[in-house]
Design an enzyme around this catalytic site. Structure first.
Site, PDB file in Angstrom:
ATOM      1  N   GLY A 234     -13.252  -3.813   0.637  1.00  4.21           N
ATOM      2  CA  GLY A 234     -14.740  -3.502   0.562  1.00  4.21           C
ATOM      3  C   GLY A 234     -15.154  -2.557  -0.293  1.00  4.21           C
ATOM      4  O   GLY A 234     -16.145  -2.529  -0.868  1.00  4.21           O
TER       5      GLY A 234
ATOM      6  N   LYS B  71     -18.168 -17.913  -0.310  1.00  2.00           N
ATOM      7  CA  LYS B  71     -19.869 -17.565   0.008  1.00  2.00           C
ATOM      8  C   LYS B  71     -20.650 -16.709  -0.919  1.00  2.00           C
ATOM      9  O   LYS B  71     -20.254 -15.873  -1.186  1.00  2.00           O
ATOM     10  CB  LYS B  71     -20.186 -17.193   1.333  1.00  2.00           C
ATOM     11  CG  LYS B  71     -19.431 -18.374   2.480  1.00  2.00           C
ATOM     12  CD  LYS B  71     -19.916 -17.918   3.899  1.00  2.00           C
ATOM     13  CE  LYS B  71     -19.608 -18.898   4.982  1.00  2.00           C
ATOM     14  NZ  LYS B  71     -19.738 -18.176   6.375  1.00  2.00           N
TER      15      LYS B  71
ATOM     16  N   ARG C   2       0.780  -1.173  -0.063  1.00  2.00           N
ATOM     17  CA  ARG C   2       0.004   0.018   0.140  1.00  2.00           C
ATOM     18  C   ARG C   2       0.839   1.294  -0.151  1.00  2.00           C
ATOM     19  O   ARG C   2       0.469   2.441  -0.573  1.00  2.00           O
ATOM     20  CB  ARG C   2      -1.077  -0.095   1.224  1.00  2.00           C
ATOM     21  CG  ARG C   2      -2.173  -1.022   1.044  1.00  2.00           C
ATOM     22  CD  ARG C   2      -3.160  -0.809   1.953  1.00  2.00           C
ATOM     23  NE  ARG C   2      -4.454  -1.276   1.511  1.00  2.00           N
ATOM     24  CZ  ARG C   2      -5.527  -1.726   2.091  1.00  2.00           C
ATOM     25  NH1 ARG C   2      -5.018  -1.909   3.652  1.00  2.00           N
ATOM     26  NH2 ARG C   2      -6.397  -2.189   1.785  1.00  2.00           N
TER      27      ARG C   2
ATOM     28  N   GLY D 176      -9.423  -8.840  -1.370  1.00  2.00           N
ATOM     29  CA  GLY D 176      -8.522  -9.286  -0.471  1.00  2.00           C
ATOM     30  C   GLY D 176      -7.924 -10.436  -1.029  1.00  2.00           C
ATOM     31  O   GLY D 176      -6.642 -10.621  -1.454  1.00  2.00           O
TER      32      GLY D 176
HETATM   33  P1  AMP Z   1     -13.832 -14.866  -0.480  1.00  2.00           P
HETATM   34  O1  AMP Z   1     -13.018 -13.979   0.794  1.00  2.00           O
HETATM   35  O2  AMP Z   1     -15.188 -14.943  -0.312  1.00  2.00           O
HETATM   36  O3  AMP Z   1     -13.276 -14.324  -1.790  1.00  2.00           O
HETATM   37  O4  AMP Z   1     -13.453 -16.278  -0.395  1.00  2.00           O
HETATM   38  C1  AMP Z   1     -12.000 -16.735  -0.478  1.00  2.00           C
HETATM   39  C2  AMP Z   1     -12.054 -17.904   0.392  1.00  2.00           C
HETATM   40  O5  AMP Z   1     -12.706 -18.950  -0.462  1.00  2.00           O
HETATM   41  C3  AMP Z   1     -10.551 -18.547   0.183  1.00  2.00           C
HETATM   42  O6  AMP Z   1     -10.020 -18.683   1.294  1.00  2.00           O
HETATM   43  C4  AMP Z   1     -10.762 -19.983  -0.461  1.00  2.00           C
HETATM   44  O7  AMP Z   1      -9.912 -21.167   0.339  1.00  2.00           O
HETATM   45  C5  AMP Z   1     -12.176 -20.162  -0.289  1.00  2.00           C
HETATM   46  N1  AMP Z   1     -12.560 -21.255  -1.124  1.00  2.00           N
HETATM   47  C6  AMP Z   1     -12.751 -21.044  -2.288  1.00  2.00           C
HETATM   48  N2  AMP Z   1     -13.367 -22.407  -2.967  1.00  2.00           N
HETATM   49  C7  AMP Z   1     -13.367 -23.053  -1.920  1.00  2.00           C
HETATM   50  C8  AMP Z   1     -14.184 -24.167  -1.694  1.00  2.00           C
HETATM   51  N3  AMP Z   1     -14.454 -25.092  -3.080  1.00  2.00           N
HETATM   52  N4  AMP Z   1     -14.605 -24.874  -0.651  1.00  2.00           N
HETATM   53  C9  AMP Z   1     -14.347 -24.065   0.348  1.00  2.00           C
HETATM   54  N5  AMP Z   1     -13.630 -23.019   0.365  1.00  2.00           N
HETATM   55  C10 AMP Z   1     -13.423 -22.439  -0.952  1.00  2.00           C
END
Ligand code: AMP
Length: 412
Positions: free
Chosen positions: A378, A198, A37, A355
């Site tokens: 964010g 998610k 940053r 992130g």
């Molecule tokens: P996000 O912060 O929502 O972008 O999520 C990122 C996280 O999603 C990372 O830590 C990944 O390890 C997790 N992730 C991605 N694919 C999967 C999966 N198929 N099952 C569980 N976790 C996952």
């Protein structure tokens, strides 16, 4: 297209410039652990120095919740910033008050001052205008280079922009241009790759993108809930049972609007969520009841690579699998490298952000070959949701100031 006043529109020589930047960097053992940053804002600060401004740098660090706390002091950032700039940075132990005012009254052109954490004062996060006025007193011109904090109507973001002649810095300009090129006026065909854990954290993003993109590639944990919504069992994989209907609704909306949704056709299924867990590649409709999908399979990677080849613009947020665990990063890394190759060949504009996305592209070794990688978390997601960011609206051109005021009132 947003129209901004930028630092190119103002003569800063001999004037005191308040620069809001995001120096919210990780600090370990009293030292900056990752200077990304700092490197990103250094060019705007160096430009101000070269143009003989008296530069006063403002930032937050962490969440001290309105109280002074040594843990969140910006003091360790001063030497790191000095190193990035190749010149002295004077650190002041507060950001407002008579002591700060008297030191800055004797500042000389070309000097750089870093003030203590804005969030040591409760007024910062409350958007308190008295606190903003105490800051505004310190300078004549306001430059915002903190896109990553622009989704917050904080005193040093929107308050200062209301009170002072305000200009966008180089990083702010680059972030907005990249997002506009990918989302507001992109070359078509366009696709968004949305992955990560998610759906629940990205519903608004998906809803907005479905109405704007020609194609949406869904991967990561969130793809599992989409598969369930299509009646495909996913064993013990991460799912969100209460999001199945939402996933179905998003797919219906996409169909109505002519947006193609791409889901994995094969997957890497492991016995447990662990590095090097025993795993197999299976067609997506053959996941065993005790299997856990941790990545997209090689057939999906090949499909996605050829899909990228037909695109002009790609917007990327979220990994395609659990990339932190060997070998479940292969899908993400393979597709990321293919995107980077197309960018290098001048065939694709690829903009990524958020992130974990930055970490995934760094792990793939391609972050510097994407058209643009935003370090804003964010703020990047809120832009993808189609929301106006208060700190961006606050910098809009004077012609739009009536609109700017009414929009600001809405967000506050
Ligand atoms: P996000 O912060 O929502 O972008 O999520 C990122 C996280 O999603 C990372 O830590 C990944 O390890 C997790 N992730 C991605 N694919 C999967 C999966 N198929 N099952 C569980 N976790 C996952």
């Amino acid at each position: 297209m947003h129209k901004f006043r930028t630092i190119s529109d103002v003569d800063v020589a001999w004037r005191t410039v308040l620069m809001r930047v995001d120096l919210n960097v990780p600090i370990r053992d009293g030292k900056v652990a990752d200077a990304t940053r700092i490197a990103r804002v250094a060019p705007t600060i160096a430009d101000m120095v070269k143009r003989r401004a008296k530069v006063v740098v403002l930032s937050h660090l962490g969440r001290p919740k309105g109280k002074v706390s040594a843990e969140y002091s910006l003091a360790p950032v001063a030497p790191a910033l000095a190193q990035a700039l190749g010149q002295e940075v004077k650190f002041l132990p507060d950001c407002i008050g008579p002591d700060v005012e008297s030191v800055l009254a004797t500042a000389k052109p070309g000097e750089v001052y870093l003030l203590e954490n804005l969030r040591f004062h409760a007024g910062e996060e409350k958007g308190d205008m008295d606190f903003a006025r105490s800051l505004a007193k310190l300078g004549e011109i306001f430059v915002s280079d903190a896109f990553s904090s622009s989704h917050r109507a904080h005193a040093s973001i929107t308050g200062l922009a209301d009170l002072m002649p305000s200009y966008a810095g180089r990083l702010m300009g680059a972030e907005i241009s990249a997002l506009e090129a990918a989302l507001e006026c992109p070359k078509r065909p366009t696709a968004a790759l949305v992955g990560g854990a998610k759906i629940s954290s990205k519903i608004a993003v998906l809803e907005n993108l479905v109405g704007k993109m020609d194609r949406i590639i869904i991967g990561g944990g969130m793809a599992n809930t989409f598969l369930l919504a299509k009646g495909i069992p996913v064993g013990k994989s991460l799912i969100e049972a209460d999001m199945v209907e939402t996933a179905a609704r998003i797919m219906d909306k996409a169909k109505e609007g002519g947006c193609e949704i791409l889901l994995p056709s094969d997957v890497v299924v492991a016995e447990s969520f662990a590095a090097n867990a025993p795993h197999v590649v299976v067609p997506v409709d053959k996941v065993s009841p005790d299997g856990m999908i941790l990545d997209v399979g090689p057939e999906t990677v090949a499909t996605l690579k050829s899909s990228l080849g037909t695109l002009a613009t790609l917007l990327w947020n979220g990994p395609l699998g659990a990339f932190e665990l060997e070998p479940f990063g292969n899908g993400t890394f393979g597709v990321a490298r293919a995107a980077a190759d197309l960018v290098s060949a001048g065939k694709l504009v690829a903009v990524a952000g958020g992130g974990d996305t930055v970490a995934a592209l760094n792990a793939a070794g391609v972050a510097d070959r994407f058209t643009y990688v935003s370090t804003a978390g964010g703020a990047f997601l809120e832009w993808l949701e189609g929301r106006e960011l208060p700190g961006v609206i606050a910098l809009l051109d004077n012609q739009a100031s009536a609109q700017k005021k009414s929009k600001l009132e809405e967000v506050r």
